[in-house]
Design an enzyme around this catalytic site. Structure first.
Site, short mmCIF file in Angstrom:
data_model
loop_
_atom_site.label_atom_id
_atom_site.label_comp_id
_atom_site.label_asym_id
_atom_site.label_seq_id
_atom_site.Cartn_x
_atom_site.Cartn_y
_atom_site.Cartn_z
N CYS A 154 0.80 -1.31 0.03
CA CYS A 154 -0.02 -0.08 -0.12
C CYS A 154 0.90 1.21 0.22
O CYS A 154 0.34 2.32 -0.37
CB CYS A 154 -0.84 0.02 1.28
SG CYS A 154 -0.03 -0.50 2.81
N ASN A 155 2.16 1.39 0.32
CA ASN A 155 2.92 2.30 0.53
C ASN A 155 4.15 2.41 -0.54
O ASN A 155 4.57 3.23 -0.57
CB ASN A 155 3.63 2.17 1.89
CG ASN A 155 2.46 2.72 2.92
OD1 ASN A 155 1.65 3.71 2.57
ND2 ASN A 155 2.81 2.32 4.06
N ALA A 158 -19.42 -0.50 23.02
CA ALA A 158 -19.24 -1.81 22.51
C ALA A 158 -19.32 -1.51 21.02
O ALA A 158 -19.57 -2.29 20.04
CB ALA A 158 -20.66 -2.82 22.72
#
Lengths: 450, 282
Positions: free
Chosen positions: A69-70, A213
């Site tokens: 992704c980089n 939650a």
């Protein structure tokens, strides 16, 4: 600008047998926005396709494709010649441009190029996580290993890239143990886990109460459940949501109106409710004092992940009670990131030595090949000249034994003479190949080895 | 004195110094402290050899006193036992970083005992001659009290570490080095275990001393300042444990009380015998 971005590898000699050079071409998060990286990103099948296309480029003997992704990079061993190197660059840029459907000329300005020692240094840095967004992150190591394994399975690697990647992985592991680049949490969740360890040590046997939650709470619960927390209570204003989350982790759901009765049973209390949805703190100092009394003064840790805060900040002033807000954890993460950056400079120094050793091996490899070629040439010459001389000796009518003895003597003489004469040039070549870029090329030209 | 005899205490002290430096380096660089551990272990064994040689009379002290009445020697024994306890517990409990505190304590008491070679004690009141059982009783009394002092010294070190760590965590100074230290919970539990064990050892030691004095009609309780001070220290530690159990005063509060208790204990070595005549040298 074109020449600034693309390094012209046109210093090669005019030799037909080219010396392989390491070249890395690609983009990273430093140079390219996420939109461009997304367009250039390659799936596994696309990486295979690119590997096959790279193999067709004239001069490319070995290649690995890395896509995360980089960053998207190709690491190649390219034969250095007037014809092959410029062609390689054109082809690689074209391949990227075709894949991303972008203009080639524009893409040329964005792609970085590293060659030889710089390419080696870049790869070692990437493997160690020194070139990552978060210094020392471990994922890139696995991604690089996968990319290498894929290329190897397609027979796209050879002696140079095999050794390069092997050394990169070895150096990365070594640097990680020798420095602190991969130590200490650099995310809020991991910082919270480390904080819990600083207070309680082993998380086995500890109990946790999660208030909220939602997404934040679920993520926090996942981290702590993975860390081995024993007993978990989940609290939410909507009981069903608490029940759903509790069931996923084998926990106990509590009603929002009565959960404070269970506060003394929790060693760790996490507040993860969106603070804007509640009026005032969920837990006051008084309720924590009551819980502390019921726990006979046992340690209790409150982690407030809500913004605005879920807990009264005065809780931290109580004995045996600690309260950390998300800002406190972020400040811990910032300190840890700064620590890693400091360690990164030490890591660079350690890696520099490994880079130097590998580049030395590359240079010696060329020198060794040139020496082998010259030895082969000299052996051929020796045999030819000995045969010529032996023809003249046939007139002397020597016996077979004498003939063989003379042949052996001439062979030994020629061998010794060659070895003594060539020892100095060979030694000097090995020495000079480390400092003079064209030493091997000059040597090959001098002795017409190509 | 044979030159080799000089080597033993000096080497032990140097090894304690080396262990301290290595423990600190291990903390700062987040490395295993194996070298520090070996250095401490070797220093400990040389310390034991030194003490054995002392008790056999190979070393001379000014105003020579029998071994049990020599304050320098007793302090040295206490520090040796402290280091021994630490070595036993270090790997089991994962308290390696405490080595940076324990090694200097071992060294400190050794150096202190060297200076106290010139210690001139007030001569104690002479104990009446005793039976074999009485001699054994005195021996057990001394052993129990010495072990108790070692445990309280260890608890002192643990308490200091706990107080410092607790403050850092409380003030949100939870930095990159924190994962190298034992947890607060471990320090607290270790502290109270040392205090409990030390308390009972001291209680047994004092109890045996009391029984001996009653058997010999020595009336120590009413006149011997050292004995009175010891009762005070014992009561103080009893109070620490009682308050903890009754009111939940754990962690930092227990640690501060343990620090105070140890200071009172140390003071009793140096001052009690000055108040008036005592059957104890220190």
């Amino acid at each position: 600008m074109f020449t600034n971005r693309l390094y012209a590898v046109s210093q090669a000699s005019s030799s037909a047998q080219a010396t392989p050079r390491l070249v890395v071409v690609g983009i990273t998060f430093r140079d390219a926005a996420i939109e461009l990286r997304e367009r250039l990103n390659l799936s596994r099948e696309q990486s295979i396709e690119l590997l096959d296309k790279l193999a067709l480029i004239d001069g490319v003997s070995e290649a690995v494709v890395l896509s995360t992704c980089n960053r998207v990079e190709v690491i190649c061993a390219v034969s250095e010649s007037e014809e092959s190197c410029p062609e390689f660059h054109r082809e690689v840029v074209q391949l990227f441009a075709d894949h991303a459907e972008l203009p080639r000329d524009w893409l040329q300005h964005t792609l970085f190029v590293r060659t030889d020692a710089q390419a080696v240094e870049h790869l070692f840095d990437v493997a160690a996580g020194l070139d990552s967004m978060v210094v020392g992150e471990p994922q890139i190591f696995g991604q690089l290993k996968s990319a290498y394994a894929l290329a190897r399975s397609r027979n796209r690697t050879g002696a140079i890239l095999n050794r390069l990647f092997h050394k990169a992985f070895q150096s990365a592991k070594w640097v990680r143990t020798q420095t602190g680049i991969s130590r200490n949490a650099v995310s809020v969740c991991f910082a919270a886990r480390e904080l819990v360890r600083a207070v309680f040590g082993d998380l086995n046997g500890r109990s946790l109460m999660l208030i909220g939650a939602g997404e934040t709470g679920a993520l926090a619960l996942r981290h702590f459940a993975a860390a081995g927390v024993d007993k978990v209570f989940v609290v939410n204003r909507t009981l069903q949501r608490a029940v759903d989350l509790a069931e996923r982790h084998g926990s106990v759901a509590l009603d929002f109106d009565t959960y404070q009765r269970f506060l003394p049973q929790a060693d760790i209390v996490i507040g993860a409710i969106d603070g804007a949805e509640i009026a005032g703190p969920l837990l006051s100092v008084e309720s924590v004092v009551k819980a502390r009394s019921a726990r006979h003064g046992e340690l209790q840790l409150y982690i407030d992940l809500g913004v605005p805060r879920n807990f009264d900040s005065e809780i931290n002033s109580l004995e045996q009670v600690f309260l950390y807000s998300v800002d406190d954890l972020r400040s811990v993460v910032d300190q840890n990131k700064a620590f890693r950056r400091d360690e990164a400079s030490r890591a660079h120094e350690l890696l520099a030595e490994e880079v130097r050793k590998f580049v030395g091996w590359l240079e010696l490899r060329d020198a060794d090949r040139a020496i082998r070629d010259l030895r082969g040439r000299l052996d051929t010459l020796k045999r030819q000249e000995i045969e010529k001389s032996l023809k003249a000796l046939r007139k002397l009518d020597l016996s077979t034994e004498e003939y063989r003895a003379v042949r052996r003597a001439m062979d030994s003489y020629a061998e010794a003479l060659m070895a003594k004469m060539m020892h100095a040039p060979f030694t000097e070549l090995k020495k000079q190949s480390r400092f003079q870029k064209n030493a091997v090329d000059f040597f090959r030209t001098l002795f017409s080895l190509d | 004195m044979h030159p080799l005899l000089h080597f033993v205490p000096v080497a032990s002290a140097l090894l304690y110094i080396l262990a301290t430096l290595l423990y600190i380096a291990a903390i700062l660089r987040d490395r295993p402290a194996s070298l520090a551990r070996y250095s401490l272990l070797l220093g400990f064994w040389l310390h034991v050899v030194f003490l054995v040689l002392c008790s056999l009379g190979f070393y001379s002290f000014k105003n020579e006193l029998p071994a049990p009445q020599s304050l320098p020697l007793m302090l040295s024994i206490i520090s040796c036992i402290l280091v021994g306890f630490y070595i036993l517990l270090e790997e089991r409990l994962g308290i390696t970083t405490l080595g940076a505190l324990v090694a200097p304590v071992g060294l400190g008491f050794m150096l202190l005992s060297k200076y106290l070679f010139h210690f001139t004690p007030t001569h104690p009141l002479a104990l009446p001659s005793t039976t074999f059982g009485g001699a054994v009783g005195i021996g057990v009394h001394i052993v129990c009290v010495v072990i108790a002092c070692s445990l309280f010294a260890f608890a002192f070190g643990v308490s200091v570490a706990l107080i410092v760590q607790e403050r850092l965590l409380k003030n949100h100074r939870f930095g990159a080095y924190f994962n190298r230290f034992p947890s607060l919970l471990l320090l607290d539990r270790l502290n109270v275990a040392l205090l409990k064990f030390g308390f009972w050892m001291m209680a047994i030691g004092i109890g045996i001393g009391l029984l001996y004095s009653l058997a010999r009609n020595l009336e120590l309780t009413s006149s011997d300042p050292r004995v009175i001070w010891s009762y005070g220290v014992l009561a103080l530690y009893a109070l620490v444990l009682f308050i903890r159990a009754r009111y939940g005063w754990r962690g930092r509060r227990t640690a501060w009380l343990a620090v105070f208790g140890f200071c009172a204990l140390l003071a009793s070595f140096f001052s009690a015998h000055q108040l008036s005549l005592s059957f104890h040298v220190y």
